[in-house]
Design a protein around this motif. Structure first.
Motif, PDB file in Angstrom:
ATOM      1  N   LYS A 176     -63.802 -48.450  23.125  1.00 51.42           N
ATOM      2  CA  LYS A 176     -63.049 -47.487  23.942  1.00 51.42           C
ATOM      3  C   LYS A 176     -61.823 -46.920  23.251  1.00 51.42           C
ATOM      4  O   LYS A 176     -61.549 -45.737  23.312  1.00 51.42           O
ATOM      5  CB  LYS A 176     -62.560 -48.194  25.215  1.00 51.42           C
ATOM      6  CG  LYS A 176     -63.368 -47.859  26.430  1.00 51.42           C
ATOM      7  CD  LYS A 176     -62.575 -48.208  27.691  1.00 51.42           C
ATOM      8  CE  LYS A 176     -63.522 -48.285  28.861  1.00 51.42           C
ATOM      9  NZ  LYS A 176     -63.447 -49.567  29.571  1.00 51.42           N
ATOM     10  N   VAL A 177     -61.060 -47.807  22.608  1.00 52.08           N
ATOM     11  CA  VAL A 177     -59.828 -47.353  21.956  1.00 52.08           C
ATOM     12  C   VAL A 177     -60.158 -46.740  20.596  1.00 52.08           C
ATOM     13  O   VAL A 177     -59.672 -45.671  20.247  1.00 52.08           O
ATOM     14  CB  VAL A 177     -58.823 -48.514  21.805  1.00 52.08           C
ATOM     15  CG1 VAL A 177     -57.570 -48.063  21.056  1.00 52.08           C
ATOM     16  CG2 VAL A 177     -58.442 -49.069  23.177  1.00 52.08           C
ATOM     17  N   GLY A 178     -60.970 -47.427  19.809  1.00 54.17           N
ATOM     18  CA  GLY A 178     -61.480 -46.851  18.566  1.00 54.17           C
ATOM     19  C   GLY A 178     -60.657 -47.116  17.327  1.00 54.17           C
ATOM     20  O   GLY A 178     -61.131 -46.890  16.214  1.00 54.17           O
ATOM     21  N   ASP A 270     -56.329 -39.776  22.966  1.00 53.56           N
ATOM     22  CA  ASP A 270     -57.183 -40.951  23.210  1.00 53.56           C
ATOM     23  C   ASP A 270     -58.615 -40.680  22.747  1.00 53.56           C
ATOM     24  O   ASP A 270     -59.243 -41.522  22.109  1.00 53.56           O
ATOM     25  CB  ASP A 270     -57.184 -41.328  24.700  1.00 53.56           C
ATOM     26  CG  ASP A 270     -55.899 -42.063  25.083  1.00 53.56           C
ATOM     27  OD1 ASP A 270     -55.285 -42.681  24.189  1.00 53.56           O
ATOM     28  OD2 ASP A 270     -55.521 -41.998  26.266  1.00 53.56           O
ATOM     29  N   GLU A 271     -59.132 -39.496  23.075  1.00 48.13           N
ATOM     30  CA  GLU A 271     -60.486 -39.139  22.628  1.00 48.13           C
ATOM     31  C   GLU A 271     -60.532 -39.080  21.097  1.00 48.13           C
ATOM     32  O   GLU A 271     -61.489 -39.520  20.460  1.00 48.13           O
ATOM     33  CB  GLU A 271     -60.891 -37.785  23.230  1.00 48.13           C
ATOM     34  CG  GLU A 271     -62.326 -37.407  22.869  1.00 48.13           C
ATOM     35  CD  GLU A 271     -62.712 -35.981  23.305  1.00 48.13           C
ATOM     36  OE1 GLU A 271     -61.846 -35.228  23.814  1.00 48.13           O
ATOM     37  OE2 GLU A 271     -63.898 -35.653  23.122  1.00 48.13           O
ATOM     38  N   LYS A 275     -62.925 -41.292  18.575  1.00 43.82           N
ATOM     39  CA  LYS A 275     -63.954 -40.669  17.719  1.00 43.82           C
ATOM     40  C   LYS A 275     -63.634 -40.718  16.228  1.00 43.82           C
ATOM     41  O   LYS A 275     -64.490 -40.387  15.402  1.00 43.82           O
ATOM     42  CB  LYS A 275     -64.132 -39.219  18.138  1.00 43.82           C
ATOM     43  CG  LYS A 275     -64.821 -39.068  19.474  1.00 43.82           C
ATOM     44  CD  LYS A 275     -65.231 -37.638  19.684  1.00 43.82           C
ATOM     45  CE  LYS A 275     -65.958 -37.473  21.012  1.00 43.82           C
ATOM     46  NZ  LYS A 275     -65.903 -36.060  21.438  1.00 43.82           N
ATOM     47  N   LEU A 276     -62.394 -41.084  15.881  1.00 44.63           N
ATOM     48  CA  LEU A 276     -61.959 -40.950  14.488  1.00 44.63           C
ATOM     49  C   LEU A 276     -62.900 -41.646  13.490  1.00 44.63           C
ATOM     50  O   LEU A 276     -63.463 -41.009  12.595  1.00 44.63           O
ATOM     51  CB  LEU A 276     -60.534 -41.503  14.333  1.00 44.63           C
ATOM     52  CG  LEU A 276     -59.961 -41.419  12.925  1.00 44.63           C
ATOM     53  CD1 LEU A 276     -59.732 -39.970  12.516  1.00 44.63           C
ATOM     54  CD2 LEU A 276     -58.654 -42.200  12.821  1.00 44.63           C
ATOM     55  N   TYR A 277     -63.092 -42.951  13.639  1.00 47.07           N
ATOM     56  CA  TYR A 277     -63.905 -43.694  12.660  1.00 47.07           C
ATOM     57  C   TYR A 277     -65.367 -43.292  12.739  1.00 47.07           C
ATOM     58  O   TYR A 277     -66.065 -43.232  11.731  1.00 47.07           O
ATOM     59  CB  TYR A 277     -63.755 -45.202  12.888  1.00 47.07           C
ATOM     60  CG  TYR A 277     -62.392 -45.747  12.540  1.00 47.07           C
ATOM     61  CD1 TYR A 277     -61.579 -45.122  11.609  1.00 47.07           C
ATOM     62  CD2 TYR A 277     -61.916 -46.913  13.136  1.00 47.07           C
ATOM     63  CE1 TYR A 277     -60.328 -45.631  11.290  1.00 47.07           C
ATOM     64  CE2 TYR A 277     -60.668 -47.427  12.820  1.00 47.07           C
ATOM     65  CZ  TYR A 277     -59.877 -46.777  11.896  1.00 47.07           C
ATOM     66  OH  TYR A 277     -58.649 -47.296  11.576  1.00 47.07           O
TER      67      TYR A 277
END
Ligand code: AMP
Ligand code: MG
Length: 314
Positions: A176-178, A270-271, A275-277
């Protein structure tokens, strides 16, 4: 087609199977709300040694230990004036507390910082906590990637890192956090050692005297400059892709093409973190030569996102 036969769904039977592996000094990859962790019994020197060797992690970089509750943290660590307040506000969740280990603690000395401190977290993921309880031991669990790679945020990312080298990967949703937890040192004057979803500002509101880590000394060895590398060059604050490269966009762009990827069209940080990684991995897999990233606001979780991107680009 890949054969994902070591990825298991979180049924009661599989959770028991997982805890049995952990009791026998084995290793399992588990989902958390931050990123997936490579877990081993924190009391077991054998398990801890396996984690270091699987990850090719430098021995001097200590591991985070995951507990199921505040009470179990208190069994292994010395009294701390800030812990309970912070715990009440932020835990279980994406925050790690660096505390002084009790002398009589049975936690493996191999995973500790040389200064006798230990990093403790209670993850929000309920399956993870259930496995801790079934194993009757705290679990050391650094991110489930080879050292310096981008952390995994799905069970398939873990598989891409280790394949069948780990017997058991617990399937969960996309984290969720990513990005990795906030690490806050509570020994002496509190300091944020690694930014994360929970910001210095939020911590400051709960306890005064929190300062950014301004010391030159590397307090968290994971703060080594080159880290979180997707394996191809990353360029920050860009507006267009390099030739043969991809562009990772926060917000929107008029540019079109297969090489344009979005972190959050609605400009949600937050999104973007979530999605970053995932996007860094996806772009690397598609064989683009470089990743250019547009500017990301340096506020809230954006501070942690920029921290990771800076390291990915160095
Ligand atoms: P990872 O387990 O990959 O999420 O990384 C854990 C982070 O916590 C790294 O940056 C470590 O250097 C840091 N860390 C773990 N234990 C300690 C400790 N006792 N003192 C300071 N930093 C720590
Ligand atoms: Mg890591």
């Amino acid at each position: 087609m890949k054969n994902y036969s070591n990825i298991f769904s979180p049924t009661d039977k599989n959770l028991k199977k997982c805890s049995k592996i952990l009791k026998n000094h084995g290793i399992a990859a588990l989902p958390t709300e931050t990123v997936y962790g490579l877990a081993g019994n924190a009391y077991s020197n054998r398990a801890v040694t396996k984690i270091y060797s699987l990850k090719k992690r430098p021995k001097k970089n200590p591991l985070i230990v995951h507990f199921d509750s505040l009470q179990s943290i208190l069994k292994d660590t010395e009294q701390n004036p800030y812990l309970q307040k912070l715990y009440r506000k932020f835990s279980p969740g994406p925050i790690t507390y660096v505390l002084k280990l009790k002398k009589k603690s049975k936690i493996s000395k191999k995973l500790m910082n040389k200064n006798g401190t230990i990093a403790c977290r209670v993850p929000a993921n309920t399956y993870f906590r259930k496995i801790i309880r079934l194993t009757h031991a705290p679990l050391a669990a650094p991110s489930a990637n080879i050292s310096n790679h981008v952390s995994p945020t799905s069970s398939k990312d873990v598989f891409d890192e280790f394949g069948k080298k780990i017997k058991f990967i617990l399937d969960g949703k996309q984290s969720k956090v990513g990005i990795e937890s906030t690490v806050v040192n509570l020994v002496g004057r509190p300091k944020v050692l690694r930014p994360g979803k929970i910001t210095k500002h939020e911590i400051q509101k709960v306890i005064k005297h929190v300062t950014k880590n301004i010391s030159k000394e590397i307090l968290s060895p994971g703060q080594l400059k080159k880290h979180y590398s997707p394996g191809i060059p990353v360029f920050l604050n860009q507006q267009k892709p390099k030739p043969g490269g991809a562009l990772l966009v926060f917000g929107k762009t008029k540019l079109k093409g297969k090489n344009i990827f979005y972190l959050s069209k609605s400009k949600s940080l937050d999104e973007c973190a979530k999605k970053l990684y995932l996007k860094l991995r996806q772009i690397k897999k598609l064989k683009y030569k470089t990743i250019s990233v547009t500017k990301i606001p340096n506020q809230g979780i954006g501070i942690a996102i920029n921290d990771r991107l800076k390291r990915a680009s160095s």
